[in-house]
Design an enzyme around this catalytic site. Structure first.
Site, PDB file in Angstrom:
ATOM      1  N   SER A 413      85.351  81.871 -39.635  1.00 43.56           N
ATOM      2  CA  SER A 413      84.185  82.597 -39.753  1.00 43.56           C
ATOM      3  C   SER A 413      84.280  83.971 -39.752  1.00 43.56           C
ATOM      4  CB  SER A 413      83.377  82.356 -38.388  1.00 43.56           C
ATOM      5  OG  SER A 413      81.798  82.848 -38.568  1.00 43.56           O
ATOM      6  N   PRO A 414      83.643  84.760 -40.691  1.00 43.14           N
ATOM      7  CA  PRO A 414      83.917  86.294 -40.691  1.00 43.14           C
ATOM      8  C   PRO A 414      83.996  86.810 -39.366  1.00 43.14           C
ATOM      9  CG  PRO A 414      81.708  85.752 -41.501  1.00 43.14           C
ATOM     10  CD  PRO A 414      82.238  84.314 -41.273  1.00 43.14           C
ATOM     11  N   CYS A 416      84.432  90.758 -37.809  1.00 45.27           N
ATOM     12  CA  CYS A 416      84.940  92.129 -37.731  1.00 45.27           C
ATOM     13  C   CYS A 416      86.240  92.662 -37.171  1.00 45.27           C
ATOM     14  CB  CYS A 416      83.741  93.148 -37.348  1.00 45.27           C
ATOM     15  SG  CYS A 416      82.392  93.152 -38.520  1.00 45.27           S
ATOM     16  N   GLN A 491      82.131  88.471 -47.298  1.00 48.60           N
ATOM     17  CA  GLN A 491      80.778  88.450 -46.526  1.00 48.60           C
ATOM     18  C   GLN A 491      80.494  89.796 -46.819  1.00 48.60           C
ATOM     19  OE1 GLN A 491      79.887  88.515 -42.453  1.00 48.60           O
ATOM     20  NE2 GLN A 491      78.561  86.992 -42.616  1.00 48.60           N
ATOM     21  N   TYR A 572      71.101  92.717 -38.957  1.00 50.62           N
ATOM     22  CA  TYR A 572      71.672  93.976 -39.924  1.00 50.62           C
ATOM     23  C   TYR A 572      70.494  93.986 -41.141  1.00 50.62           C
ATOM     24  CZ  TYR A 572      75.906  93.419 -37.279  1.00 50.62           C
ATOM     25  OH  TYR A 572      76.634  93.253 -36.230  1.00 50.62           O
TER      26      TYR A 572
HETATM   27  C1  LIG Z   1      85.176  89.724 -32.813  1.00 51.12           C
HETATM   28  C2  LIG Z   1      83.849  89.151 -33.423  1.00 51.12           C
HETATM   29  C3  LIG Z   1      83.761  89.553 -34.995  1.00 51.12           C
HETATM   30  C4  LIG Z   1      82.455  89.079 -35.583  1.00 51.12           C
HETATM   31  N1  LIG Z   1      82.264  89.635 -36.687  1.00 51.12           N
HETATM   32  C5  LIG Z   1      81.320  89.101 -37.503  1.00 51.12           C
HETATM   33  C6  LIG Z   1      81.253  89.177 -38.975  1.00 51.12           C
HETATM   34  O1  LIG Z   1      81.816  90.233 -39.392  1.00 51.12           O
HETATM   35  N2  LIG Z   1      79.891  88.719 -39.390  1.00 51.12           N
HETATM   36  C7  LIG Z   1      79.466  87.473 -39.026  1.00 51.12           C
HETATM   37  O2  LIG Z   1      78.657  86.870 -39.706  1.00 51.12           O
HETATM   38  N3  LIG Z   1      79.633  87.069 -37.848  1.00 51.12           N
HETATM   39  C8  LIG Z   1      80.370  88.004 -37.126  1.00 51.12           C
HETATM   40  N4  LIG Z   1      80.694  87.299 -35.708  1.00 51.12           N
HETATM   41  C9  LIG Z   1      80.201  86.324 -35.515  1.00 51.12           C
HETATM   42  C10 LIG Z   1      81.040  84.880 -35.662  1.00 51.12           C
HETATM   43  O3  LIG Z   1      81.193  84.810 -37.073  1.00 51.12           O
HETATM   44  C11 LIG Z   1      80.040  83.888 -35.169  1.00 51.12           C
HETATM   45  O4  LIG Z   1      79.004  83.468 -36.010  1.00 51.12           O
HETATM   46  C12 LIG Z   1      80.124  83.949 -33.616  1.00 51.12           C
HETATM   47  O5  LIG Z   1      81.152  84.072 -33.155  1.00 51.12           O
HETATM   48  C13 LIG Z   1      79.979  82.233 -32.943  1.00 51.12           C
HETATM   49  O6  LIG Z   1      80.945  81.542 -33.398  1.00 51.12           O
HETATM   50  P1  LIG Z   1      82.056  80.880 -32.256  1.00 51.12           P
HETATM   51  O7  LIG Z   1      81.273  80.460 -31.307  1.00 51.12           O
HETATM   52  O8  LIG Z   1      82.871  80.082 -33.070  1.00 51.12           O
HETATM   53  O9  LIG Z   1      82.888  82.212 -31.941  1.00 51.12           O
HETATM   54  C14 LIG Z   1      81.866  88.042 -35.185  1.00 51.12           C
HETATM   55  C15 LIG Z   1      82.321  87.422 -33.770  1.00 51.12           C
HETATM   56  C16 LIG Z   1      83.301  87.848 -33.127  1.00 51.12           C
HETATM   57  C17 LIG Z   1      83.809  87.014 -31.919  1.00 51.12           C
END
Ligand SMILES: Cc1cc2nc3c(=O)[nH]c(=O)nc-3n(C[C@H](O)[C@H](O)[C@H](O)COP(=O)(O)O)c2cc1C
Ligand SMILES: Cc1cc2nc3c(=O)[nH]c(=O)nc-3n(C[C@H](O)[C@H](O)[C@H](O)COP(=O)(O)OP(=O)(O)OC[C@H]3O[C@@H](n4cnc5c(N)ncnc54)[C@H](O)[C@@H]3O)c2cc1C
Length: 751
Positions: A413-414, A416, A491, A572
């Protein structure tokens, strides 16, 4: 102790016998409005796990109960003329009447006073009791009497059901799906003694009304059902026993005890009959409460300990029951659309308690059939030949989007990293993304990368708006392509009203202390009350932002990215147009969903027009805002449908982060139901994301058709080699890079 149980159902009787057994000096009365031999319903189900608890608590009743069991291992699913069988499930059923007889006899033998045909309306008669047990079932009068303390919530579900019996001795736990001119009918049937089965018929309210059953009495219901299922019943009769059509109420309570009054069983909580756990929960409550009273001398302390002990387990089960009951409310979504084997997988794994892995333990043959079927579908979809035997686990099947071929179903997943210099990704990004690509995921999506300097969330966010950015991203893309078979996507985004804020570890979504830049959004609404107020975008701003997206897309192509994802989620800029909470415009970009989609679609179309035809574009959406008046799951289906019509190849289904006062319901795979719904109802491939932590969950999601790809964010922070480790644990050969081939002679130890 003087104890009064209001109600002689399983909870009241079992608790009473345990307490009397623990101390014969207790004075225990059970007050029941019905006669001793008067019970509604037919059979109840126990799982093997419940029986262990019962055996430990009272061997005598356990021996009698198990002596009367009808056991079965198989689940049979009747679907469109086929019967699919999944073995190894280990259940037992018995007559509810017999269960109550056994418990009544055991109570009487121990000296519990049983008073039948006495309806309790006024609790003052029991004012001298040390403990009042509210075991009076789903419509508990005790709960109503103290409603301000217990804070009950009753969620009446929309489907209609009726509880019948039949002389047809079902050999397995049977789910039967049948279409008639009126609609789709679901049957949950199981044998509970040598010659009798429970037969619960369920359908939607519309089908029920169309069939005229809203006007039917018990006999008419019976006659209708016998006609409908004449073929399946093979001459056997259906039986009634106060068989009225009902809606299922999910009961929850804010608190389960007040002074010396305590809720148990259905009075405290209900769990839908499709996971067959009402009697189990009632008995387990009784065991936990009796134990708490023996441990803590003081009643109020014991009641608090009982609630503390039971609540998490009950809530876990209620969550599973909720997903299960929703599956039966929405069966029309799957029926006729899914091939039999996938329909069976979707049904069996609906509540997340049964998974691909534990089905494999129970019935390896069934799972091998599922995996073979899934691999053959993947073969057709990707045009890549699969090994014939053994079939790969679903997560290791390929997937194609336009000309982009993914070697498996795992996506990074993307995320930041807040580590860029004026938008330029550096060594951190190279190592971060490079190691995840080497780690085995088929697709790595680089973090939210902004199309302009003012479009960044924080000063550390990456961008694609300067020539330096292109070169820096190209270095990363080239590394990923050279070092791994992974594909890499970018992204693209604009932060909108959530921009000009601090890095994650300095205070997420908090405005910068200084060095702020002006913000734009759909409407002039700040994120937090203390956030910067954005400017509501005018047409000129829209043109500029659209052109920035186009410029960034062109640069991404030059950098060699395989796919683009437009960030239309999490509040966003693009998302700020889509959600009615953040878009209060009165022009053609506000109002109905089609209007709110207008600007995001302009951006999408403009990007799609310059992005190479053979490369896919995805859009990440928030499928609900988790907030009153916000985007709903139904809106998300429409949104995804419109995106599909505009040429979007796949949707990443996330949720929330639109407004700070959202009320999300977190939990394992908590966003996957949205993906499931969108995938079927909007007819577009989906990526599911959110609290996916095990390869078993991934295989279950894929095999049941709840998504096409599984996306892990935090899981990949924890373990960049997540896919490699999943391959190892499943015995799947995922080739290592040449530099690492020596790992083949290494055996990891995790203990
Ligand atoms: C440190 C961090 C940075 C994130 N940055 C982005 C991002 O740049 N773009 C995005 O779509 N989601 C971002 N997310 C959300 C994740 O892509 C994902 O949708 C969310 O963490 C749920 O997935 P997980 O339960 O596997 O962590 C970020 C999440 C984390 C933890
Ligand atoms: C269609 C359907 C299918 C089900 N299938 C299953 C299944 O397969 N497996 C399973 O485990 N569970 C099943 N259940 C659930 C199960 O019946 C209940 O969850 C379980 O009986 C709860 O036990 P209880 O002791 O809390 O309540 P109950 O069994 O409802 O007992 C409450 C008792 O209190 C009495 N009472 C109520 N009010 C008063 C009053 N004012 N004064 C005196 N007495 C009163 C009632 O008459 C009743 O006897 C099913 C339920 C339904 C509706």
């Amino acid at each position: 102790m003087r104890i009064v149980s209001i109600g002689a159902g399983p909870a009241g009787l079992y608790f009473s016998l345990l307490m009397k057994k623990a101390d014969p000096a207790h004075d225990i009365r059970v007050v029941e409005r019905n006669r001793a031999d008067d019970t509604f319903g037919f059979g109840v189900v126990f799982s093997d796990a419940t029986l262990e608890n019962v055996a430990e608590a009272d061997r005598e009743s356990h021996a009698e109960i198990t002596g009367h069991f009808a056991h079965w291992d198989d689940i049979d699913i009747h679907y469109r003329g086929e019967v699919l069988t999944s073995a190894g499930h280990g259940f037992a059923g018995m007559s509810r009447q017999l269960l109550l007889d056994i418990l009544q006899r055991r109570c009487a033998a121990l000296g519990v006073r049983l008073e039948f045909q006495r309806e309790v309306g006024d609790l003052s008669a029991y004012a001298d009791a040390d403990l009042v047990l509210a075991a009076d079932g789903v419509n508990s009068v005790v709960r109503s009497r103290y409603a301000e303390h217990f804070r009950p919530q009753v969620d009446w579900r929309p489907n209609k059901f009726v509880w019948l019996g039949t002389t047809f001795p079902y050999p397995a736990f049977t789910f039967l799906f049948k279409e008639s001119a009126h609609g789709l009918w679901r049957v949950h049937a199981y044998r509970y003694d040598a010659s009798m089965s429970t037969f619960i018929l369920e359908t939607t309210e519309e089908t029920w009304r169309r069939a005229g059953l809203d006007q039917a009495d018990e006999d008419q219901t019976l006659a209708f059902c016998e006609r409908l299922f004449a073929e399946e019943l093979q001459g056997h009769r259906l039986l009634k026993n106060r068989s009225l059509w009902r809606s299922f109420p999910t009961v929850r309570n804010g608190c389960w005890h007040h002074r010396n009054v305590v809720l148990v069983g259905d009075a405290a909580h209900t769990a839908h009959f499709s996971i067959g756990s009402g009697t189990k929960l009632a008995i387990e409550d009784a065991i936990a409460l009796a134990r708490a009273l023996q441990r803590h001398g003081e009643v109020e302390k014991a009641l608090a300990a009982y609630e503390e002990d039971r609540r998490p387990e009950v809530e876990r089960l209620q969550r599973a029951a909720q997903v299960s009951l929703e599956w039966f409310e929405e069966t029309e979504r799957y029926h006729g659309r899914l091939e039999p084997i996938q329909f069976a997988m979707s049904l069996l794994t609906r509540s997340l308690r049964v998974t691909h892995d534990n089905l494999k333990l129970r019935d390896p043959g069934f799972v091998a059939t599922v995996d073979r079927w899934y691999a053959s579908q993947a073969e057709q979809q990707s045009r890549v030949a699969m090994p014939a035997a053994p079939p790969p686990p679903p997560m290791f099947t390929p997937f194609r989007l336009r000309d982009m071929l993914l070697s498996n179903r795992i996506v990074v997943s993307p995320m930041c990293q807040y580590s860029a210099e004026d938008g330029t990704p550096g060594d951190w990004h190279l190592v971060n993304l490079g190691s995840r690509a080497v780690g085995g995921a088929a697709l790595v999506i680089a973090e939210m990368t902004d199309v302009s300097r003012e479009g960044r969330i924080t000063p550390g966010c990456t961008g694609m708006y300067k020539p330096e950015h292109l070169a820096a991203w190209k270095r990363i893309v080239d590394f990923v392509h050279a070092a791994s078979p992974a594909r890499i996507a970018l992204q693209l985004a604009h932060a909108g009203r959530k921009g000009s804020t601090r890095r994650l570890w300095e205070g997420i979504d908090e405005p910068l202390a200084d060095g702020n830049w002006p913000l734009i959004s759909a409407s002039a609404l700040p994120y937090h009350p203390h956030s910067q107020v954005p400017k509501a975008m005018e047409r000129g701003d829209m043109d500029a932002v659209r052109d920035q997206f186009v410029r960034a897309a062109r640069m991404a192509e030059q950098a060699g990215f395989d796919m683009l994802e437009l960030h239309g989620a999490h509040g966003y800029l693009l998302a700020s147009f889509i959600s009615p909470l953040t878009n209060v415009r009165t022009d053609e970009y506000g109002g109905a969903l089609v209007n709110r989609m207008r600007f995001p679609l302009e951006v999408f179309d403009a990007v799609r027009a310059v992005w190479p035809r053979q490369k896919p574009v995805s859009v990440k959406i928030s499928a609900t805002d988790w907030a009153e008046g916000g985007l709903s799951a139904e809106d998300a289906v429409n949104l995804a449908r419109i995106l599909r019509e505009h040429g979007c190849d796949i949707v990443t289904v996330s949720t929330g982060q639109t407004v700070p006062d959202q009320k999300p319901v977190y939990g394992r795979l908590y966003q996957t139901p949205f993906s499931d719904r969108i995938r079927y109802e909007a007819g577009i491939p989906t990526m599911t994301v959110g609290s996916i932590a095990s390869y078993d969950d991934v295989n279950s999601i894929l095999a049941a058709g709840r998504a096409d790809l599984c996306v892990l964010a935090r899981g990949h922070l924890y373990d960049p080699y997540w896919t490699r480790h999943a391959a190892y644990e499943q015995g799947w050969d995922l080739p290592w890079p040449d530099q690492y081939v020596s790992v083949k002679s290494f055996t990891p130890r995790r203990d």
